[in-house]
Each structure stands twice: as structure tokens, then as C-alpha cells.
Design a protein around this motif. Structure first.
Motif, mmCIF file in Angstrom:
data_model
loop_
_atom_site.group_PDB
_atom_site.id
_atom_site.type_symbol
_atom_site.label_atom_id
_atom_site.label_comp_id
_atom_site.label_asym_id
_atom_site.label_seq_id
_atom_site.Cartn_x
_atom_site.Cartn_y
_atom_site.Cartn_z
ATOM 1 N N SER A 25 5.232 -9.870 -9.349
ATOM 2 C CA SER A 25 4.268 -9.268 -10.269
ATOM 3 C C SER A 25 4.031 -7.796 -9.994
ATOM 4 O O SER A 25 4.149 -6.957 -10.882
ATOM 5 N N GLY B 18 -0.020 -6.835 -8.967
ATOM 6 C CA GLY B 18 0.102 -6.812 -10.418
ATOM 7 C C GLY B 18 -1.170 -7.161 -11.160
ATOM 8 O O GLY B 18 -1.116 -7.627 -12.310
ATOM 9 N N VAL B 19 -2.341 -6.950 -10.549
ATOM 10 C CA VAL B 19 -3.609 -7.238 -11.213
ATOM 11 C C VAL B 19 -3.807 -6.256 -12.366
ATOM 12 O O VAL B 19 -3.539 -5.063 -12.236
ATOM 13 N N SER B 20 -4.279 -6.758 -13.494
ATOM 14 C CA SER B 20 -4.442 -5.918 -14.679
ATOM 15 C C SER B 20 -5.660 -5.014 -14.545
ATOM 16 O O SER B 20 -6.610 -5.308 -13.809
ATOM 17 N N GLU B 21 -5.655 -3.928 -15.296
ATOM 18 C CA GLU B 21 -6.774 -2.988 -15.282
ATOM 19 C C GLU B 21 -8.043 -3.636 -15.823
ATOM 20 O O GLU B 21 -9.151 -3.304 -15.393
ATOM 21 N N ALA B 22 -7.897 -4.574 -16.761
ATOM 22 C CA ALA B 22 -9.069 -5.251 -17.332
ATOM 23 C C ALA B 22 -9.798 -6.057 -16.264
ATOM 24 O O ALA B 22 -11.037 -6.045 -16.181
ATOM 25 N N VAL B 23 -9.043 -6.756 -15.422
ATOM 26 C CA VAL B 23 -9.662 -7.529 -14.335
ATOM 27 C C VAL B 23 -10.349 -6.597 -13.347
ATOM 28 O O VAL B 23 -11.455 -6.884 -12.864
ATOM 29 N N THR C 269 5.439 -4.350 -12.332
ATOM 30 C CA THR C 269 4.546 -3.427 -13.022
ATOM 31 C C THR C 269 4.550 -2.031 -12.411
ATOM 32 O O THR C 269 4.067 -1.097 -13.049
ATOM 33 N N SER C 270 5.082 -1.871 -11.207
ATOM 34 C CA SER C 270 4.983 -0.587 -10.521
ATOM 35 C C SER C 270 6.299 0.174 -10.435
ATOM 36 O O SER C 270 6.312 1.395 -10.503
ATOM 37 N N VAL D 7 -3.540 -3.798 -7.659
ATOM 38 C CA VAL D 7 -2.817 -3.428 -8.888
ATOM 39 C C VAL D 7 -1.349 -3.159 -8.584
ATOM 40 O O VAL D 7 -0.452 -3.699 -9.233
ATOM 41 N N THR D 8 -1.076 -2.331 -7.565
ATOM 42 C CA THR D 8 0.310 -1.920 -7.306
ATOM 43 C C THR D 8 1.144 -3.013 -6.650
ATOM 44 O O THR D 8 2.347 -3.095 -6.895
ATOM 45 N N ARG E 158 -11.620 -3.614 -13.967
ATOM 46 C CA ARG E 158 -12.837 -3.080 -14.596
ATOM 47 C C ARG E 158 -13.973 -4.100 -14.539
ATOM 48 O O ARG E 158 -15.128 -3.758 -14.252
#
Length: 691
Positions: free
Chosen positions: A387, A619-624, A391-392, A615-616, A626
């Protein structure tokens, strides 16, 4: 020159012993000054022997691999011991049988001592080793690396209680937190970001967590103080075994390979002195000494993988199934050690096997290996760390843009797009040359012979050349926000050294020899500058730790009060209870989302201590992110009612609120909750029903 080398390698026995003792004394002294303990180091090494190495020796003999590979007993013990310990941990932690984890490996160690160990033979071997010049040469190299580790890692990450205040490396704290997460549950969560599974190449942290669990030592001490020498000793041991196998016992080539990897660095020369990195992004020495959870461990299992493949290919894959299982096991642990390294190894292995299959090997074993390696990588990649990587990691020319030749690169790009495309390989070759000014020309000279005899080339050279080409292409084709594409080229550098050392002892013209001496001097000078920087910056930190020079001017540091508060939390909070904190950045108001200090010191799960690495790497989403930031901000806002605090805590499983007085936030809304711990820097509240 040859006489000097022979004397340094075979002679100076007493000098080598003295220097080894001196280096180890410096390491232990720095550990003591940084908050470690001699008894802690002794317990750690006892656990390494009893839980990992001696069980590995017994498994090596039981599998019949000790007789099949007599020169690889130590690497095989490291491989099988590590694999067995990790598998046993997974089952015991999952089923709740921790007593079996604590009991079974020592039983295997005792069994080896009773059944296989011959004290008289051991004394003879030890005496011979103690007077063996080459063995002491590698021992001195290891001891020197341990000193660099002590100045680069131990001193700079001293326990706050020992030095009053310090600013530890957040990446190391992240590793410590990962080790702590394995002491809580399996599969582990990201200890800094709740409800997210830790999906990462975490082999080293897993072993560190297990050793911390069985020894009773804190994960902080294991990672920051004790694990480094063990990894470095294992690395030098495996590199030597690989060299002996790859070069068919040629000691000079083996020494050239290992020395080239550690002692001859990039072409930065004196430019490497100010920052310890240089101009050309060759972090090989720095990462081997300080980034043990990634590069150091990866090269241990890459060496074993290469060694087993080399010997297996020379036998036409006519090996036992247990040998093949060990080979596939080495690749499995390589995947868990560092994913990018395993990816390049898998691709090169697949291409190599296409050539091997035309040489009429034992087809059953060859096809099993060919199918096993990519299948293992696919399963581990998709299950454990896909993940964050997906994404990174991105395609682009950012690596060229960040190089020392970026001005020339951009000038060509702006002037002529077609010329720019044609110049890409030239820029890549120039960068690689500057990364390894001594080894890269030697590699290119040997590569020409390899290309001419491609279809007759030994399989091990095919594999190594594939890693060089694949690692270099991936390095220049991809980029990562944390510059993680560097692991591709560092693996390529490993194989460049492996192939370049094979040129030792071959005829060469005088001009070429003169050029080699000059380029070797350049690489050696860079290494000298790097070592001066490592020791100098560590020495400066030591003076801060001892209050001889002023400490940090930063707004926030890790202080003794932070450690005391986290010790209270570790003693009073259950492993499944969460805490939230207002300390979610490295410094107040920066918004970087990188803070790992409280989870590293306490070993307790945080609701959200930091979020950038989630996140990096996960792979956690920006919505989570926030959503969690909003909840976390509400905990420490005076506009939040006590009833709302209780509701948020219940919904998110938070039991404790840790308020750092060094960071912004309010506590008025928490006045009605029990203040269960307080000191000059930290307050801890326990969330109960609102009155």
C-alpha cells in the motif's frame, strides 16, 4: 603496495588485538554514558546466542546443510535461527503461548551444546582464530564500524533520563516504536496511528521486538544501543562467506570486495566533511552503519541469497530439497528485510534463470526455484507492504534533478529535448561513476568481457550484473518523497563491488593501474572525511550530553520528564489501552506530522502520535488523517466539553490523554478528569465518565 597489503591483512596481530579492544571499550563507554548498561549488553548477547544463533546451528546440522556447505555454517545459522525465531513468535503471539517462545529456543540451544559442541575443539579453534591475521583483520573492521555506530547512533539517541534533554532521530524512534508494536500483538498495528496494520519490511524491528520481549530489556535500549554491533558482525561474517564462495576461496578478492564496500566511497572527497553525505548521494557507508533496520539487514540476507544461489548454480541445481528450502527461505527474509532490494533480486533472478534453463540443470529444482522466488515476492509484497509503496513511489526524472549535475541536466533539457533523451544514459553513467569512482571503472571493464561471453557466463555473474542494471534503472526511473529510491542503487553498488573485486590480480596496463590508484585514493579520502564527520558530530553531541557545551536551542526536546511520564504510562496502562497526545509534530507548529518519542519510550499504542509515515509507508488516505487530526485537536481544545471528550474517547478507544507542556493545546476541558501523573513537562489524564 603489495607488501603493505600483505602485512596489514596477515600480520600486525598484536596491533589488531589492541585496536579491537580499544574500539570495543569506546563503544561500551559510550553506551554507559548514554543510559545503557554493561549487564544489559550482556543479557542482549546472551539472548542473541540462546534464542537465535545456537538454535540456528542446531537446525543447520539437523537439515544436513552443515555438511553440504561447511564454509557457510555461520550464515546458515543466522538464516535458520532468524527464520525459526520469527515463525515461532508469530504462532506463539497469535495463540497466546508466550511461554513457548521463551522456552523452546533456549532448549534448542542447550541441545546443541550437549549434542554438538566439543569444548576441546572449540578451544583449539578459538586459539587459532585469536592468532589468525585475516580473522583479526575482519574483526578490526567490525570493531571500527561499531565505533562509528556508537558515535552516529548511540550518542545521538541517548536516553533523556541519562543526559537531561536530547533531540533523538525520529527515524530511529519510529523503528523503536515498530519493535514495541511486536510486543503488543501480532499482526502489529502502527503504534503511532491506531487501527492501521503495520505493513512494512519490518524484519529487523520484529527481531528487536522479540529480543526485547524475551530479555526484559526495553526496545529503546535494544535498538539504540545493542542491536548495531550484532547486525554489523553478522554482516561482515556473511559478506566474507559470500566472497569465499563467489571467488572460490580467493582471499584477496574477498578482502577487496568487503573493503571496497566499506572503505572506498564516492568522489566527494572533502565535500563530504560538512554533512557526512557528500555531493553524489552515495549513502552506502552511512546507511550500513546507521540504517541497520534496512540496508544492514538486507545485505545480510542478500549475501546469503547470493551465496546459496552461486553454489547451487555451480552444481547444476542438483541439490537437496532442504538446500532449496533454505535458498527460498533466504529470499523470504530478504523480502521482509527490505522490499526494494528483494524486488530487484527477484527480477534479476527471473532473467538469470532463463539462461540457466538452457544449460540443462536439474529441471525439477530449477523450476521450483524459478516459480518460488516470484511467488514469494508477490505474496509478501501484496500482503505486507504494497500500500505505501504503491502510493509513494512514482515515475519521473527527479533523481536526475536532485543530482550534483542538475544544472547541466536542466540546461540540456531546455536547449534540446531530443538531445536530452540521448544524454540520459550519459548522465546516469557519470552519476554512477561519481558514486563509485574506484569500483565502477573496474566493473565496466569486467562487464565488457561478460557481455562478449554472455551465453557462457556463470549464473552468479548473470545475477549480479542483472542487479546492477536493474538497480540503476530503477534508481533513475523512480523517485520517492523520502528518497527511498536510493535503496535500488545501494543494492546495485553492492553488486558493483562484488563484480569489481573479481578484477583483482588480473593483468592490467600501467596507465590503468595508475588510474586505479588515483581513483582509490579519491574514494578512500571520501571515507576518511565521512568518518571524521561521524565521529566529530557524535563527539559534539557527547559534549552536549555531558553539559560541557550548551544543549539545544529548539522549542521542544525529549527530556527526562518525558521519559519519566512514559515509564509511568508503561507501568499503569494496559497494552490494549490507547493514549492520545498533543505532541504530534517534531517541533511545535511545524505541521510535519512526525513524532515518535512517546510510543518509543512507553511501548503503548497511540491514537495518533504522528501521521506522515502512516501515509508514506502504510498508504493511509488523507481523509483518514484529517479525521484523526480533528478528533485529536478536539481532545486538547478548551472549546470541547467534558462530555464531548468522553464521547470521542469512547468512540476511538482512548483511555489516557498525554499533554506535553512543550506543545500547544489546552487542558481546561480536562480539569474534571483525574490527573493521574504530572511533572514539569508532562500531564497525563485518565478519561472516565463525565460528572
Amino acid at each position: 603496495m603489495k607488501k603493505i597489503w600483505e602485512q596489514a591483512y596477515n600480520g600486525l596481530v598484536r596491533t589488531k588485538k589492541t585496536l579491537i579492544f580499544f574500539c570495543l571499550t569506546i563503544y561500551l563507554l559510550l553506551v554507559l554514558l548514554s543510559g545503557g548498561a554493561l549487564m544489559g549488553a550482556f543479557r542482549f548477547w546472551l539472548c542473541v546466542l540462546g534464542y537465535l544463533y545456537l538454535p540456528g546451528l542446531l537446525l543447520t546440522r539437523a537439515a544436513g546443510l552443515e555438511r553440504a556447505l561447511p564454509g557457510a555454517r555461520a550464515p546458515l545459522a543466522i538464516l535458520l535461527g532468524t527464520g525459526f525465531l520469527c515463525v515461532l513468535y508469530c504462532f506463539c503471539m497469535r495463540l497466546g503461548f508466550l511461554w513457548a517462545l521463551r522456552l523452546l529456543p533456549p532448549l534448542l540451544a542447550v541441545s546443541w551444546l550437549l549434542l554438538c559442541w566439543r569444548p576441546a575443539d572449540a578451544r583449539v579453534r578459538l586459539k587459532r582464530l585469536w592468532h589468525n591475521g585475516p580473522a583479526l583483520f575482519y574483526g578490526l573492521l567490525t570493531a571500527g564500524l561499531v565505533v562509528l555506530f556508537a558515535f552516529s547512533v548511540v550518542v545521538k539517541n541517548a536516553r533523556p533520563s541519562a543526559v537531561g534533554a536530547i533531540l533523538p532521530n525520529q527515524d530511529l524512534l519510529w523503528n523503536i516504536g515498530n519493535a514495541n508494536s511486536f510486543k503488543i500483538a501480532f499482526p502489529p498495528q502502527d503504534i503511532r496511528f491506531s487501527q492501521v496494520r503495520l505493513t512494512y519490511h519490518y524484519l529487523t524491528e520484529m527481531v528487536e521486538g522479540i529480543l526485547s520481549l524475551v530479555s526484559g530489556l526495553s526496545a529503546y535500549n535494544v535498538v539504540a544501543f545493542y542491536m548495531g554491533p550484532a547486525v554489523l558482525a553478522a554482516l561482515v561474517c556473511c559478506l566474507r562467506a559470500l566472497g569465499d564462495g563467489f571467488y572460490k576461496g580467493d582471499r584477496n578478492k574477498t578482502a577487496a570486495f568487503i573493503c571496497g564496500l566499506f572503505l572506498f566511497n564516492c568522489a566527494s572527497m572533502c565535500a563530504a566533511l560538512p554533512d557526512g553525505r557528500g555531493l553524489f548521494w552515495n549513502y552506502n557507508l552511512s546507511y550500513l552503519v546507521t540504517n541497520l533496520n534496512a540496508q544492514g539487514t538486507a545485505l545480510i540476507f542478500a549475501s546469503i541469497f547470493f551465496l546459496l544461489f552461486t553454489l547451487m548454480a555451480r552444481r547444476g541445481f542438483a541439490v537437496t530439497w532442504r538446500y532449496l528450502a533454505a535458498f527460498l527461505g533466504s529470499f523470504t527474509l530478504l523480502c521482509f528485510a527490505k522490499g526494494p532490494v528483494a524486488a530487484i533480486a527477484a527480477c534479476s533472478f527471473g532473467i538469470t534463470m532463463v539462461f540457466v534453463l538452457f544449460r540443462r540443470p536439474h529441471y525439477g529444482k530449477a523450476l521450483t526455484a524459478l516459480a518460488g522466488v516470484p511467488c514469494i515476492f508477490a505474496v509478501i509484497y501484496t500482503t505486507f507492504y504494497a500500500s505505501g509503496a504503491n502510493t509513494s513511489m512514482r515515475l519521473g526524472d527527479r533523481t536526475f534533478q536532485m543530482s550534483a549535475f542538475s544544472h547541466y541536466f536542466n540546461a540540456v533539457l531546455l536547449n534540446n529535448r531530443y538531445l536530452w533523451y540521448l544524454s540520459l544514459p550519459l548522465f546516469a553513467l557519470l552519476i554512477l561513476f561519481c558514486m563509485q569512482p574506484l569500483q565502477f571503472p573496474l566493473y565496466l571493464r569486467g562487464m565488457w568481457d561478460d557481455v562478449r561471453g554472455l551465453f557462457r557466463l556463470p549464473a552468479e555473474r548473470l545475477l549480479a550484473n542483472g542487479v546492477v542494471c536493474g538497480g540503476a534503472i530503477a534508481y533513475f526511473a523512480f523517485w520517492h518523497p523520502s528518497y527511498s529510491q536510493i535503496y535500488f542503487v545501494l543494492f546495485a553498488i553492492f553488486c558493483v563491488n562484488l563484480l569489481a573485486a573479481d578484477r583483482v590480480g588480473r593483468p592490467a596496463s600501467r596507465p590503468f593501474k595508475a588510474a586505479v590508484v588515483l581513483l582509490g585514493g579519491v574514494g578512500l579520502l571520501t571515507t576518511l572525511m565521512l568518518c571524521i564527520n561521524f565521529v566529530g558530530s557524535g563527539g559534539r553531541q557527547l559534549l552536549r550530553n555531558l553539559d560541557i557545551i550548551p544543549k539545544y536551542p529548539y522549542a521542544a526536546v525529549a527530556c527526562a520528564e518525558d521519559e519519566a511520564a512514559m515509564e509511568w504510562l508503561a507501568a499503569n496502562a494496559a497494552p490494549d489501552e490507547l493514549f492520545a497526545t498533543n505532541r504530534i509534530d517534531a517541533q511545535p507548529g511545524t505541521g510535519g506530522g512526525v513524532s515518535c518519542i512517546y510510543t518509543a519510550l512507553s511501548g503503548r499504542q497511540a491514537y495518533m502520535e504522528g501521521y506522515t509515515y502512516a501515509v508514506t509507508n502504510m498508504g493511509v488516505s488523507e481523509a483518514v488523517v484529517r479525521e484523526k487530526k480533528d478528533v485529536n485537536a478536539a481532545f486538547f481544545s478548551e472549546n470541547t466539553t467534558p462530555q464531548e471528550v468522553v464521547r470521542l474517547a469512547r468512540e476511538n478507544g482512548v483511555r489516557y490523554l498525554v499533554f506535553s507542556l512543550q506543545f500547544p493545546g489546552d487542558t481546561a476541558q480536562l480539569a474534571q478528569f483525574p490527573l493521574v501523573y504530572e511533572n514539569a513537562k508532562v500531564q497525563i489524564y485518565r478519561i472516565e465518565d463525565a460528572p
